[in-house]
Enzyme design. Structure first.
Site, mmCIF file in Angstrom:
data_model
loop_
_atom_site.group_PDB
_atom_site.id
_atom_site.type_symbol
_atom_site.label_atom_id
_atom_site.label_comp_id
_atom_site.label_asym_id
_atom_site.label_seq_id
_atom_site.Cartn_x
_atom_site.Cartn_y
_atom_site.Cartn_z
ATOM 1 N N VAL A 1 41.929 -42.934 5.705
ATOM 2 C CA VAL A 1 43.167 -43.540 6.191
ATOM 3 C C VAL A 1 44.132 -42.472 6.700
ATOM 4 C CG1 VAL A 1 45.184 -44.880 5.475
ATOM 5 C CG2 VAL A 1 42.916 -45.586 4.761
ATOM 6 N N LYS B 1 39.309 -28.957 1.657
ATOM 7 C CA LYS B 1 39.530 -29.876 2.786
ATOM 8 C C LYS B 1 40.495 -29.269 3.803
ATOM 9 C CE LYS B 1 39.113 -34.725 1.467
ATOM 10 N NZ LYS B 1 39.935 -35.904 1.219
ATOM 11 N N LEU C 1 41.544 -50.219 9.547
ATOM 12 C CA LEU C 1 40.392 -49.537 10.166
ATOM 13 C C LEU C 1 39.133 -49.687 9.309
ATOM 14 C CD1 LEU C 1 39.774 -46.643 8.518
ATOM 15 C CD2 LEU C 1 41.822 -45.957 9.714
ATOM 16 N N ASN D 1 41.212 -58.401 3.722
ATOM 17 C CA ASN D 1 39.980 -57.814 3.187
ATOM 18 C C ASN D 1 39.216 -58.815 2.329
ATOM 19 O OD1 ASN D 1 40.162 -55.374 4.413
ATOM 20 N ND2 ASN D 1 40.291 -54.156 2.556
ATOM 21 N N ALA E 1 24.203 -61.980 6.992
ATOM 22 C CA ALA E 1 23.743 -62.026 5.596
ATOM 23 C C ALA E 1 23.027 -60.724 5.264
ATOM 24 C CB ALA E 1 22.806 -63.214 5.414
ATOM 25 N N GLY E 2 23.063 -60.352 4.012
ATOM 26 C CA GLY E 2 22.412 -59.098 3.621
ATOM 27 C C GLY E 2 22.451 -58.901 2.122
ATOM 28 N N CYS F 1 36.326 -50.386 -0.019
ATOM 29 C CA CYS F 1 37.443 -51.329 0.117
ATOM 30 C C CYS F 1 37.171 -52.718 -0.461
ATOM 31 C CB CYS F 1 37.837 -51.434 1.577
ATOM 32 S SG CYS F 1 38.158 -49.827 2.293
ATOM 33 N N ARG G 1 29.971 -44.975 -1.317
ATOM 34 C CA ARG G 1 30.677 -45.735 -2.331
ATOM 35 C C ARG G 1 30.197 -47.194 -2.350
ATOM 36 N NH1 ARG G 1 36.698 -43.748 -1.179
ATOM 37 N NH2 ARG G 1 35.804 -43.464 0.896
HETATM 38 C C1 UGA Z 1 36.886 -52.771 5.522
HETATM 39 C C2 UGA Z 1 37.606 -53.703 6.518
HETATM 40 O O1 UGA Z 1 36.657 -54.242 7.448
HETATM 41 C C3 UGA Z 1 38.718 -52.974 7.250
HETATM 42 O O2 UGA Z 1 39.428 -53.875 8.090
HETATM 43 C C4 UGA Z 1 39.682 -52.349 6.237
HETATM 44 O O3 UGA Z 1 40.722 -51.622 6.865
HETATM 45 C C5 UGA Z 1 38.901 -51.422 5.320
HETATM 46 O O4 UGA Z 1 37.862 -52.174 4.660
HETATM 47 C C6 UGA Z 1 39.865 -50.833 4.323
HETATM 48 O O5 UGA Z 1 40.455 -51.596 3.537
HETATM 49 O O6 UGA Z 1 40.134 -49.634 4.376
HETATM 50 P P1 UGA Z 1 34.910 -50.950 5.718
HETATM 51 O O7 UGA Z 1 34.829 -51.055 4.231
HETATM 52 O O8 UGA Z 1 34.988 -49.601 6.334
HETATM 53 O O9 UGA Z 1 36.204 -51.759 6.264
HETATM 54 O O10 UGA Z 1 33.622 -51.631 6.343
HETATM 55 P P2 UGA Z 1 33.189 -53.076 6.870
HETATM 56 O O11 UGA Z 1 32.626 -52.919 8.214
HETATM 57 O O12 UGA Z 1 34.220 -54.089 6.679
HETATM 58 O O13 UGA Z 1 31.954 -53.389 5.904
HETATM 59 C C7 UGA Z 1 32.115 -53.559 4.499
HETATM 60 C C8 UGA Z 1 30.818 -54.019 3.880
HETATM 61 O O14 UGA Z 1 30.513 -55.347 4.280
HETATM 62 C C9 UGA Z 1 29.597 -53.176 4.283
HETATM 63 O O15 UGA Z 1 28.791 -52.939 3.148
HETATM 64 C C10 UGA Z 1 28.858 -54.049 5.271
HETATM 65 O O16 UGA Z 1 27.469 -53.812 5.284
HETATM 66 C C11 UGA Z 1 29.159 -55.431 4.719
HETATM 67 N N1 UGA Z 1 29.047 -56.497 5.740
HETATM 68 C C12 UGA Z 1 29.890 -56.526 6.792
HETATM 69 C C13 UGA Z 1 28.072 -57.479 5.577
HETATM 70 O O17 UGA Z 1 27.289 -57.465 4.605
HETATM 71 N N2 UGA Z 1 27.976 -58.472 6.525
HETATM 72 C C14 UGA Z 1 28.812 -58.529 7.593
HETATM 73 O O18 UGA Z 1 28.671 -59.474 8.405
HETATM 74 C C15 UGA Z 1 29.786 -57.529 7.742
#
Ligand code: UGA
Length: 437
Positions: free
Chosen positions: A11, A35, A151, A206, A250-251, A258, A325
């Site tokens: 962030v 860092k 993000l 979220n 799905a997965g 997050c 994570r």
């Molecule tokens: C998430 C949110 O999408 C962001 O908008 C937010 O800012 C961020 O958390 C945060 O709070 O900082 P992030 O955790 O980076 O972002 O990743 P995502 O792309 O949202 O994926 C999260 C998890 O959901 C992953 O494990 C992904 O594989 C899973 N996922 C995502 C699914 O299983 N199916 C989907 O259709 C989409």
């Protein structure tokens, strides 16, 4: 305008670099010397596509320092982007936010806007403002603004520069105007509200996405039982613009830093006020079960994995990040190891971090071919492009027994049908073209 960003994680660092991209001079403060040294020499400590390039491009606008005292002294705007990890009881740990707040109070000599970007429980912005004011050493004006971050890892730079909204929780017109000045170079619509609502927008967004994933995962589980195909179901649902086609993949469940933490934190907060959020509770429970689905599927073929060669494709919680994570690999690999499996894993980006947990227990491979060679089963935990685009005939050509358990639905079933393999994915029918099971 003198802008400081406290915390150089996803962030903080992405915020700082994107602010420099629109012309601001930004100083980044962190307590981690390693860092700061890396950043000062132009290297990003996190794997994030496009970030290092922007850091290099704007190097004259960016400074990295351990010296918070001097940095905060004459600041106009201080962003707080430090972590708010999960506590054992599920609530958010605000220790790092308070540490920064304390340093701000001790060192500022100007009127300042403190912007909380970290995800913090509803009510925190107000509390932090009170806390800073109670500890001030100078007679200066401090206002805390809530400006949550949306993000995603892997697309963080694009998500920040081309965000869909900038949410500002403010307590005065003056603070709003300063924040509009900060974001002047971004052509993004604002949502201006009070601080509690801004904090809630972040959690509600979220947790809604996490719930959407758990919902489609639950539908997927039922699809497997009744003979429906979740990919088609999600497509059919997603074409309804009221539902939308995003976050319907799905997965094996959501991971990352997050969703798991933010669902638990909001659920905890609800309970704290004696109001249980039942939908969030369901999302958490479904996700916990989903993470272990692949092992359950695999047990049909092998009662135990003892002495078997197990191929693993993908270690990170999602593609385009090196972050582990809450990654499904970290839940499943210990079970396989416990059973006595010989694991061969392939994830060129995630390998370095995974080695910190398992330096010698598993074999890290350099190619898909090396990983699959002589394997008795293959698990797919992450939908990296190199997996989705691989030649699927490699499974039958290289594996000892071509059983593929795919947690990310990487391949189209009509392509897999032509292969001499066993293929199980999530919410779709099982393909079994070998008869020795
Ligand atoms: C998430 C949110 O999408 C962001 O908008 C937010 O800012 C961020 O958390 C945060 O709070 O900082 P992030 O955790 O980076 O972002 O990743 P995502 O792309 O949202 O994926 C999260 C998890 O959901 C992953 O494990 C992904 O594989 C899973 N996922 C995502 C699914 O299983 N199916 C989907 O259709 C989409």
């Amino acid at each position: 305008m003198k802008i400081i960003v406290a915390g150089t994680g996803y962030v903080g660092l992405v915020t700082a670099v994107c602010l420099s991209e629109v012309g601001h001079t930004v100083t980044c403060v962190d307590v981690n010397k390693e860092k700061i040294d890396m950043l000062s020499s132009g290297i990003s400590p996190i794997f994030e596509p496009g970030l290092e390039e922007l850091m290099k491009k704007n190097k004259y606008l960016l400074t990295f320092t351990l010296d918070s005292k001097n940095a905060y002294k004459n600041a106009d705007v201080i962003f707080i982007g430090v972590g708010t990890p999960e506590k054992k009881d599920g609530s958010a740990n605000l220790k790092y936010v308070y540490e920064v707040a304390n340093e701000i109070a001790e060192n500022i000599e100007n009127n300042v806007i403190v912007v909380i970007k970290s995800t913090v429980p509803i009510g925190t912005n107000k509390k932090i403002e009170r806390y800073i004011k109670s500890k001030l050493k100078n007679n200066v004006r401090v206002e805390v603004v809530s400006n949550p971050e949306f993000l995603s890892q892997g697309t963080a730079v694009r998500d920040t520069l081309h965000a869909q909204r900038i949410v500002l929780g403010v307590n005065s017109k003056q603070a709003e105007n300063i924040m509009r000045e900060v974001y002047d170079g971004f052509e993004i619509p604002y949502v201006i509200t009070n601080r509690e609502s801004a904090e809630m927008i972040k959690y509600a967004s979220n947790d809604f996405l996490a719930l959407k994933i758990s919902y489609i995962n639950e539908i997927a589980n039922l699809c497997e039982i009744v003979g429906a195909d979740v990919t088609d179901v999600a497509k059919g649902m997603g074409m309804d613009s009221r539902i939308g086609n995003k976050f319907l993949n799905a997965g094996i469940g959501y991971g990352g830093s997050c969703f798991p933490k933010d669902t638990k934190a909001l659920h905890w907060l609800g309970n704290f006020y004696d109001y249980e959020l039942k939908t969030i509770k369901a999302a958490i429970e479904i996700n916990a079960n989903q993470k272990l689905k692949l092992i359950k599927k695999a047990r049909k073929y092998y009662e135990t994995f003892e002495n078997l060669t197990v191929a693993v494709l993908g270690l990170t919680f999602k593609p385009n990040t090196d972050d582990l994570r809450e990654a499904p690999s970290l839940y499943n690999i210990p079970i396989l190891l416990d059973d006595g499996a010989n694991i061969k894993a392939y994830d060129p980006v995630g390998e370095k971090n995974f080695r910190k947990f398992y330096p010698n227990e598993i074999q890290y491979c350099k190619s898909l071919e090396e990983t699959l060679k002589d394997a008795d089963i293959c698990f797919i935990f992450t939908e990296w492009e190199y997996v989705k685009n691989m030649d699927i005939s490699l499974f039958s050509k290289l594996m000892n027994r071509p059983i593929v358990i795919d947690g990310r639905n990487c391949f189209e079933l009509n392509k897999v049908k032509k292969e001499n393999i066993v293929y199980e994915s999530i919410g779709r029918s099982i393909i079994n073209n070998i008869n020795n099971n």
